[in-house]
Write a protein that holds these residues in place. Sequence first.
Motif, PDB file in Angstrom:
ATOM      1  N   LYS A 157       0.838  -1.203   0.000  1.00  0.00           N
ATOM      2  CA  LYS A 157       0.000   0.000   0.000  1.00  0.00           C
ATOM      3  C   LYS A 157       0.876   1.258   0.000  1.00  0.00           C
ATOM      4  CE  LYS A 157      -3.957  -1.782  -0.190  1.00  0.00           C
ATOM      5  NZ  LYS A 157      -5.090  -1.373  -0.987  1.00  0.00           N
ATOM      6  N   GLU A 158       0.263   2.400  -0.321  1.00  0.00           N
ATOM      7  CA  GLU A 158       0.981   3.680  -0.290  1.00  0.00           C
ATOM      8  C   GLU A 158       1.683   3.853   1.062  1.00  0.00           C
ATOM      9  OE1 GLU A 158       1.287   6.729  -2.330  1.00  0.00           O
ATOM     10  OE2 GLU A 158       1.217   4.984  -3.662  1.00  0.00           O
ATOM     11  N   PRO A 159       2.916   4.365   1.044  1.00  0.00           N
ATOM     12  CA  PRO A 159       3.656   4.510   2.298  1.00  0.00           C
ATOM     13  C   PRO A 159       2.905   5.345   3.340  1.00  0.00           C
ATOM     14  CG  PRO A 159       4.772   5.631   0.466  1.00  0.00           C
ATOM     15  CD  PRO A 159       3.722   4.768  -0.126  1.00  0.00           C
ATOM     16  N   ASN A 160       3.039   4.928   4.564  1.00  0.00           N
ATOM     17  CA  ASN A 160       2.491   5.647   5.716  1.00  0.00           C
ATOM     18  C   ASN A 160       0.982   5.869   5.687  1.00  0.00           C
ATOM     19  OD1 ASN A 160       4.970   6.030   7.246  1.00  0.00           O
ATOM     20  ND2 ASN A 160       5.594   7.326   5.532  1.00  0.00           N
ATOM     21  N   THR A 161       0.263   4.960   5.011  1.00  0.00           N
ATOM     22  CA  THR A 161      -1.197   5.051   5.017  1.00  0.00           C
ATOM     23  C   THR A 161      -1.807   4.019   5.959  1.00  0.00           C
ATOM     24  OG1 THR A 161      -1.284   3.582   3.107  1.00  0.00           O
ATOM     25  CG2 THR A 161      -1.421   5.947   2.664  1.00  0.00           C
TER      26      THR A 161
ATOM     27  N   CYS B  72       3.198  15.836  11.797  1.00  0.00           N
ATOM     28  CA  CYS B  72       4.187  15.959  12.865  1.00  0.00           C
ATOM     29  C   CYS B  72       5.586  15.553  12.401  1.00  0.00           C
ATOM     30  CB  CYS B  72       3.766  15.144  14.081  1.00  0.00           C
ATOM     31  SG  CYS B  72       2.941  13.622  13.677  1.00  0.00           S
ATOM     32  N   ALA B  73       5.775  15.344  11.102  1.00  0.00           N
ATOM     33  CA  ALA B  73       7.114  14.972  10.632  1.00  0.00           C
ATOM     34  C   ALA B  73       7.990  16.220  10.531  1.00  0.00           C
ATOM     35  CB  ALA B  73       7.002  14.300   9.269  1.00  0.00           C
ATOM     36  N   PRO B  74       9.157  16.206  11.137  1.00  0.00           N
ATOM     37  CA  PRO B  74      10.063  17.357  11.007  1.00  0.00           C
ATOM     38  C   PRO B  74      10.470  17.576   9.544  1.00  0.00           C
ATOM     39  CG  PRO B  74      10.830  15.823  12.699  1.00  0.00           C
ATOM     40  CD  PRO B  74       9.712  15.147  11.976  1.00  0.00           C
ATOM     41  N   ALA B  75      10.564  16.484   8.795  1.00  0.00           N
ATOM     42  CA  ALA B  75      10.879  16.602   7.367  1.00  0.00           C
ATOM     43  C   ALA B  75      10.176  15.476   6.648  1.00  0.00           C
ATOM     44  CB  ALA B  75      12.389  16.517   7.152  1.00  0.00           C
ATOM     45  N   LYS B  76       9.749  15.730   5.413  1.00  0.00           N
ATOM     46  CA  LYS B  76       9.068  14.676   4.657  1.00  0.00           C
ATOM     47  C   LYS B  76       9.408  14.781   3.180  1.00  0.00           C
ATOM     48  CE  LYS B  76       5.011  17.591   4.649  1.00  0.00           C
ATOM     49  NZ  LYS B  76       3.679  17.841   5.136  1.00  0.00           N
ATOM     50  N   GLU B  77       9.184  13.686   2.479  1.00  0.00           N
ATOM     51  CA  GLU B  77       9.337  13.709   1.030  1.00  0.00           C
ATOM     52  C   GLU B  77       8.260  12.795   0.477  1.00  0.00           C
ATOM     53  OE1 GLU B  77      13.393  13.569  -0.534  1.00  0.00           O
ATOM     54  OE2 GLU B  77      12.670  12.179  -2.063  1.00  0.00           O
ATOM     55  N   GLU B  78       7.444  13.336  -0.403  1.00  0.00           N
ATOM     56  CA  GLU B  78       6.254  12.636  -0.858  1.00  0.00           C
ATOM     57  C   GLU B  78       5.503  12.104   0.353  1.00  0.00           C
ATOM     58  OE1 GLU B  78       7.410   9.920  -3.929  1.00  0.00           O
ATOM     59  OE2 GLU B  78       8.523  11.503  -4.945  1.00  0.00           O
TER      60      GLU B  78
ATOM     61  N   SER C  62      17.478   9.222   3.972  1.00  0.00           N
ATOM     62  CA  SER C  62      16.736   7.964   4.013  1.00  0.00           C
ATOM     63  C   SER C  62      15.254   8.289   4.173  1.00  0.00           C
ATOM     64  CB  SER C  62      17.204   7.087   5.172  1.00  0.00           C
ATOM     65  OG  SER C  62      18.543   6.697   4.990  1.00  0.00           O
ATOM     66  N   LEU C  63      14.412   7.467   3.544  1.00  0.00           N
ATOM     67  CA  LEU C  63      12.969   7.661   3.641  1.00  0.00           C
ATOM     68  C   LEU C  63      12.390   6.560   4.528  1.00  0.00           C
ATOM     69  CD1 LEU C  63      12.269   8.238  -0.164  1.00  0.00           C
ATOM     70  CD2 LEU C  63      12.578   9.981   1.608  1.00  0.00           C
ATOM     71  N   VAL C  64      11.390   6.929   5.347  1.00  0.00           N
ATOM     72  CA  VAL C  64      10.817   5.959   6.269  1.00  0.00           C
ATOM     73  C   VAL C  64       9.342   5.726   5.967  1.00  0.00           C
ATOM     74  CG1 VAL C  64      10.752   5.233   8.674  1.00  0.00           C
ATOM     75  CG2 VAL C  64      12.280   7.094   7.996  1.00  0.00           C
TER      76      VAL C  64
ATOM     77  N   ILE D  88      -3.167  10.375   5.655  1.00  0.00           N
ATOM     78  CA  ILE D  88      -1.751  10.646   5.461  1.00  0.00           C
ATOM     79  C   ILE D  88      -1.373  12.090   5.834  1.00  0.00           C
ATOM     80  CG2 ILE D  88      -2.111  11.057   2.981  1.00  0.00           C
ATOM     81  CD1 ILE D  88       0.983   9.328   4.257  1.00  0.00           C
ATOM     82  N   SER D  89      -2.283  13.023   5.589  1.00  0.00           N
ATOM     83  CA  SER D  89      -1.979  14.425   5.905  1.00  0.00           C
ATOM     84  C   SER D  89      -1.743  14.590   7.403  1.00  0.00           C
ATOM     85  CB  SER D  89      -3.122  15.327   5.452  1.00  0.00           C
ATOM     86  OG  SER D  89      -4.321  14.876   6.034  1.00  0.00           O
ATOM     87  N   LYS D  90      -2.578  13.897   8.174  1.00  0.00           N
ATOM     88  CA  LYS D  90      -2.485  13.957   9.629  1.00  0.00           C
ATOM     89  C   LYS D  90      -1.163  13.307  10.095  1.00  0.00           C
ATOM     90  CE  LYS D  90      -5.303  15.179  13.007  1.00  0.00           C
ATOM     91  NZ  LYS D  90      -5.622  16.595  13.020  1.00  0.00           N
ATOM     92  N   THR D  91      -0.858  12.165   9.485  1.00  0.00           N
ATOM     93  CA  THR D  91       0.338  11.426   9.882  1.00  0.00           C
ATOM     94  C   THR D  91       1.601  12.254   9.682  1.00  0.00           C
ATOM     95  OG1 THR D  91      -0.692   9.325   9.335  1.00  0.00           O
ATOM     96  CG2 THR D  91       1.700   9.344   9.398  1.00  0.00           C
TER      97      THR D  91
END
Lengths: 477, 95
Positions: A32-36, B79-85, A138-140, B73-76
């Motif tokens: 699934k899409e990451p972090n969903t 609180c991220a200090p940095a994000k990508e996609e 790095s991406l999490v 996902i917007s909510k998640t």
Amino acid sequence: MTEYEAVIGLEVHVQLKTKTKAFCGCSTEFGKEPNTQVCPICLGFPGVLPVLNRTALDYAIKVALALNCKIHSPTKFDRKNYFYPDLPKNYQISQYDLPLSYDGFLDIDLDGKDKHIRIRRVHLEEDAGKLIHKESTSLVDFNRAGIPLLEIVSEPDINSPEEAYQYLVTLKSIIQYLDVSDCDMEKGSLRCDANISLRKKNTIEFGTKIELKNMNSFKAVKDALTYEIERQKSLLSKNKAIVQETRFWDTKELKTFPMRTKEEAMDYRYFPDPDLPMFIITQEKIQQIRESIPELPREKIQRFIKDYGLSLYVAKILVSSKKDADFAESCLKAYPNKDKKTLVNWLIGPLLQEANTRGCGLADLGITPQGLNELLGFVEKELISNLVAKSVLTEIIEKHKSAATIIQEGNLIQISDTESLEKIAKKVIQENPRSVQDYKGGKNNAIMFLVGQVMKKSQGKANPKIAQELLKRLLNE
Amino acid sequence: MGIDKETVKYVANLARIELRDEELKRLSEQLKQIIDFIDKLKLLDIKDVEPTSHILPMSNVLRDDQPRESLPISKTLECAPAKEENFFLVPKVIE
């Protein structure tokens, strides 16, 4: 030269295929899409309360029992503390001094000889997130964080890469029979680390231990262990010391390399997770789960040999997956003849071949036991040749038609009448003077070539036995 | 049990806390007092007491394997200090 013996212990992690994570209701669906598929619990927000998934606990007990383990009751969860970006809580919920189960064993088959591998413990924990490494960042993705994970730790009873391989194959097949995990190394639902040291043969003391990581297939485990044995042997023979360290298997270089070592040993500061009260596993519960365990591969192999007169070799192939074993057994039961040889040859021959080309199991080919019997009926009555039967099989699978329909539509009934065959045979003799000479000159093999030509001319429909007799008669005239 | 500066340094490092020298000294003393206080438990006779890991008389708190909604996902990522996609972005952790 000193002879060395490898001492190997394996640590296997298996993702349980529950619908939801171990301690929260997030879905575990793969891809699934990451972090969903995350929530405050699996992201480790302050003040949340994890609650254990009942099914995860049942699955874990099931595996523990199938591996002959004793169950710890009560069992508890502990926090394993360390910092890593894939671990949102900065601790992993795991089990330390009261693991779910301990003291089991797994018997593996080494060319017909059994070897007993003791299992130290099977415990339940949660998976970490997934890291994707880029150029400088790095991406999490935390979708995986919190998925229930079984840790299965063997005793160092494994003495060769081949034994390690067999242990993994056997373990995987048992877990798949229990239907509690996909055990798919590519998807990461089964992972394996190894501990390996060498010691002089016939000594008791262990050598210095190396931990191996990053092996992404059973073959990689085997290759990494083989490489590591040679590396350690060469060091020892030069009287060089082996440094205790963690090494990773480089899949491209096919070598092991040291991971960057930390100054001090990891200090995980385990302590009981106060959020998760103890779990008492009653005898009734154990009994109930024990009864739900299906016949496992080893027992099934023995029964197939006894009930259907199969060889060990054939039985092993047929039980490799539960689905295929069930399919094979339906075929064996439905097959009318007492001697199962023809059927078995077809199962592990053409059918298995079709399955392998399609990357599926025997049971997924879409042919029913009755459909297969129908086809074999034509073969046994010598109405079609083996060659034609194989192409009919392909058509049954691809077009979902019955053998009778395909044979009728394609006019495939074997030519057994001597009159039609004689015409073809005569033509073949005329066109192949060389082989005829060879045969007359005493080269008996030449007849097979001529039979082949008759088969070709008749589009596989000639009865090869009659064709051969006929050719011999014509040539001896 | 004595708590020396080295122990405090070690624990601070495990918790990824950087301490100045004077803080190290002060915390060593305070931690020593705390440990000494807890050490009083050792004076108790506990030979008939079962080991306890949880204080609540509870066990087998379980839930059914039923999925429920996850966070949007917007909510998640709020609180991220940095994000990508859709990912959390962190400094590179391996070479």
